[in-house]
Scaffold this active site. Structure first.
Site, mmCIF file in Angstrom:
data_model
loop_
_atom_site.group_PDB
_atom_site.id
_atom_site.type_symbol
_atom_site.label_atom_id
_atom_site.label_comp_id
_atom_site.label_asym_id
_atom_site.label_seq_id
_atom_site.Cartn_x
_atom_site.Cartn_y
_atom_site.Cartn_z
ATOM 1 N N GLU A 82 17.307 6.342 8.691
ATOM 2 C CA GLU A 82 18.214 7.527 9.277
ATOM 3 C C GLU A 82 19.792 7.374 9.242
ATOM 4 O O GLU A 82 20.476 8.136 8.569
ATOM 5 C CB GLU A 82 17.839 7.663 10.750
ATOM 6 C CG GLU A 82 16.399 7.913 10.965
ATOM 7 C CD GLU A 82 15.608 6.618 11.219
ATOM 8 O OE1 GLU A 82 14.431 6.744 11.646
ATOM 9 O OE2 GLU A 82 15.832 5.540 10.668
ATOM 10 N N GLY A 330 -19.184 -8.937 -6.638
ATOM 11 C CA GLY A 330 -19.829 -8.147 -5.969
ATOM 12 C C GLY A 330 -20.667 -8.648 -4.444
ATOM 13 O O GLY A 330 -20.797 -8.127 -3.799
ATOM 14 N N ALA A 333 -17.999 -8.780 -2.134
ATOM 15 C CA ALA A 333 -17.694 -7.455 -1.807
ATOM 16 C C ALA A 333 -18.538 -6.776 -0.834
ATOM 17 O O ALA A 333 -18.278 -6.301 0.234
ATOM 18 C CB ALA A 333 -17.596 -6.329 -3.013
ATOM 19 N N ALA A 334 -20.081 -6.978 -1.141
ATOM 20 C CA ALA A 334 -20.883 -6.729 -0.121
ATOM 21 C C ALA A 334 -20.882 -7.358 1.272
ATOM 22 O O ALA A 334 -21.089 -6.623 2.237
ATOM 23 C CB ALA A 334 -22.185 -7.197 -0.979
#
Length: 596
Positions: A82, A330, A333-334
């Site tokens: 601002e 994977g 991630a799972a």
């Protein structure tokens, strides 16, 4: 921190505004929406630099609809968006409208942002969203209105589809902070690149390169806007990544390796911590000898009794991380998805087919056996990046901005073990806390002497600037002088700390010989100067009489309290010492007054 988001479709809303002319209403909303979106875009320019604080942007527009000034918060301790916008607009601020992506969130007792708007003669303020932190929410809006300024909040004073889309841009740009306000884990994005047939590597494990160079540049930008990047042990073994943001926006995230067995190579790019730190999280007791090897290289090792994504994310939430980018395989991630710690998915799909029944996919087994169990993304976006398609969407919606926080009485009912007669403890850490201004990183400039002779006074942007610079004071070496000047002119306390800490680690010959003996005294003098300079901070400190002050950093075991209270908490101790000193001065003054 901010990630790059594209605003997608949202459900239309009924306009509550009542204006005499329908076309004027639409134009009015369109103008407000455009400037709010611009403020949100501006706030993203500090991606990765403001964390763990909000991203703020401000646009000042004249009554004719022309932009007079703009600004964005660079980092904590720097001039508010601002104030920058007002400076840029100059005299055109008078009678103008200020557009803010978020309600100002000044530190307790510091009203720089609000004062800048008031003193500039701003007539109207449009706010995208209220501040997500409970102790700051609504306070700036009330103060602006108390000065006679008209304040409109999107979604509260009037609604329309165009305004709702603009409001959504404000939510997305500060999604990490909003998640922090409402949950106990950082905002996490799962990123991967895969072939058209859903493979992230060939059957041999070879994965360079699936996506195009343009897509990889986008990944660097994602990293540059994140606090940390996390991978699993298998990624380290097979890819030996660097996880840098070399084509991003200048910020390099912390690298995190999550491995249960600690079966990692002795030599890896991630063990080079000369420019950015690496943290390895593992199961308690795993390969103690290898832990010592990593420690000797400067790699931090954190042990967990139960190593799982939820526990790890809750820990990094306590360390102040707002955003995590997951670039793992994977299996991990799972596990992360199953633990409900992934909030957004970013997938680069390359027009390639690799095949292979054993070729890995981006997400391992989630235990789902029917398509009806599949997880659906929301707010899905599609974008072509070179030859690739970028698909992104949220697994979890951005939470409500008003989390339910139980009262003290309700807390005792929920947890009877809470003893109301125990000594009260006040924890502080960053400026999202009610007592965040106690932090040595708070944006309160101090005027303190430079040099051992205490003859030359300088203005330092924060206590942290002064503290870090004193590591190198008096060392007769041009490089030490240069380091002090870099710290003094650093644009934020975080940058000053990074310069001071990395120099101490990499060039110990530049550090003054007596530093370990004097550093507590240096900090105390700087703290006393800060609290003596700002009366509202001194009053705030005195209001904590009878409480124990604890700097709640879980990883700083010297100045902070540590994860499980094992830290020395010297910052809290110094503040309590300073509080006692002020109380002693008050009692002496009272005695003199009564005797007179």
């Amino acid at each position: 921190m901010a990630l790059s988001f594209r605003i997608c479709s949202s459900s239309p809303l009924i306009c509550r505004a009542t204006l005499s002319n329908g076309d004027n209403s639409r134009n009015y909303h369109t103008t407000d929406a455009a400037f709010i979106r611009r403020a949100a875009d501006l706030s993203e320019m500090s991606a990765g630099l403001t964390s763990p604080h909000p991203n703020f942007g401000c646009v000042i527009a004249t009554s004719s609809g022309k932009v007079a000034g703009e600004g964005y918060l660079y980092a904590q301790g720097t001039k508010p968006a601002e104030a920058l916008a007002v400076e840029a607009a100059g005299e055109f601020s008078r009678g103008a409208t200020a557009y803010l992506n978020m309600e100002p969130g000044d530190c307790h007792g510091d009203h720089t942002a609000v004062s800048a708007l008031v003193q500039a003669g701003i007539e109207r303020v449009v706010v995208g969203i209220r501040h997500p932190l409970q102790h700051l929410r609504g306070s700036a809006i009330r103060e602006l209105r108390s000065h006679g300024i008209e304040v409109n909040v999107l979604g509260e004073d009037f609604e329309s589809k165009v305004l709702e889309d603009a409001r959504k841009s404000c939510l997305l740009v500060n999604a990490p902070l909003i998640h922090r306000a409402c949950s106990r884990v950082p905002f996490s994005v799962l990123k991967y690149a895969m072939t058209l047939d859903g493979k992230i590597a060939a059957s041999s494990g070879h994965a360079a390169w699936i996506s195009s160079k343009l897509s990889r540049t986008r990944v660097f930008e994602l990293r540059g806007g994140s606090d940390a990047v996390i991978v699993g042990g298998n990624t380290v073994r097979q890819d030996d990544p660097r996880l840098t943001a070399r084509h991003g926006q200048g910020h390099t995230p912390t690298r995190i390796v999550m491995t249960q067995s600690l079966d990692l190579p002795e030599k890896a790019n991630l063990w080079d911590v000369s420019e950015v730190s690496t943290i390895v999280v593992t199961q308690r007791g795993a390969r103690k000898s290898f832990q010592k090897l990593l420690a000797s290289k400067g790699v931090e090792v954190v042990e967990f009794d139960m190593l799982n994504p939820r526990e790890v994310m809750e820990y990094f939430h306590l360390r102040g991380y707002l955003s995590i980018l997951w670039e793992c395989g994977g299996t991990l991630a799972a596990s992360a998805i199953s633990s409900s710690v992934i909030h957004k998915v970013v997938a680069f799909v390359a027009p390639k087919i690799i095949g292979g029944s054993k070729a890995p996919s981006p997400v391992g087994d989630l235990g789902m056996v029917e398509m009806t169990q599949a997880l659906n993304l929301i707010d899905v976006c599609y974008e072509q990046v070179g030859p690739d398609m970028l698909v992104s969407g949220f697994l979890q919606p951005i939470p409500d901005l008003l989390p339910v926080i139980p009262s003290e009485d309700a807390t005792v009912e929920i947890d009877p073990s809470v003893d109301p007669f125990e000594p009260s403890i006040i924890f502080f850490y960053k400026t999202w806390d009610l007592y965040g201004s106690f932090s040595n990183f708070s944006p309160h400039p101090i005027r303190m002497p430079y040099g051992k002779e205490n003859d030359d006074y300088m203005t330092w942007s924060s206590v942290e600037h002064y503290y870090q610079a004193n590591k190198f004071v008096g060392v007769e070496n041009p490089k030490a002088y240069d380091c002090v000047e870099k710290i003094r002119t650093a644009r934020s306390p975080e940058e000053a700390a990074l310069i001071g800490r990395s120099t101490l680690r990499q060039k110990p010959e530049l550090v003054r010989n007596d530093w370990e003996d004097v550093k507590i005294e240096v900090m105390y003098k700087a703290l006393k100067c800060k609290f003596s300079t700002y009366p509202h901070l001194k009053s705030m400190l005195l209001s904590t009489i009878g409480t124990v002050l604890v700097e709640a950093s879980p990883h700083d075991l010297f100045w902070g309290g540590g994860r499980e209270g094992e830290g020395l908490n010297y910052l809290g101790r110094l503040l309590m010492q300073l509080r006692s000193e002020y109380l002693g001065e008050s009692s002496v003054s009272a005695e003199k007054t009564s005797s007179a």
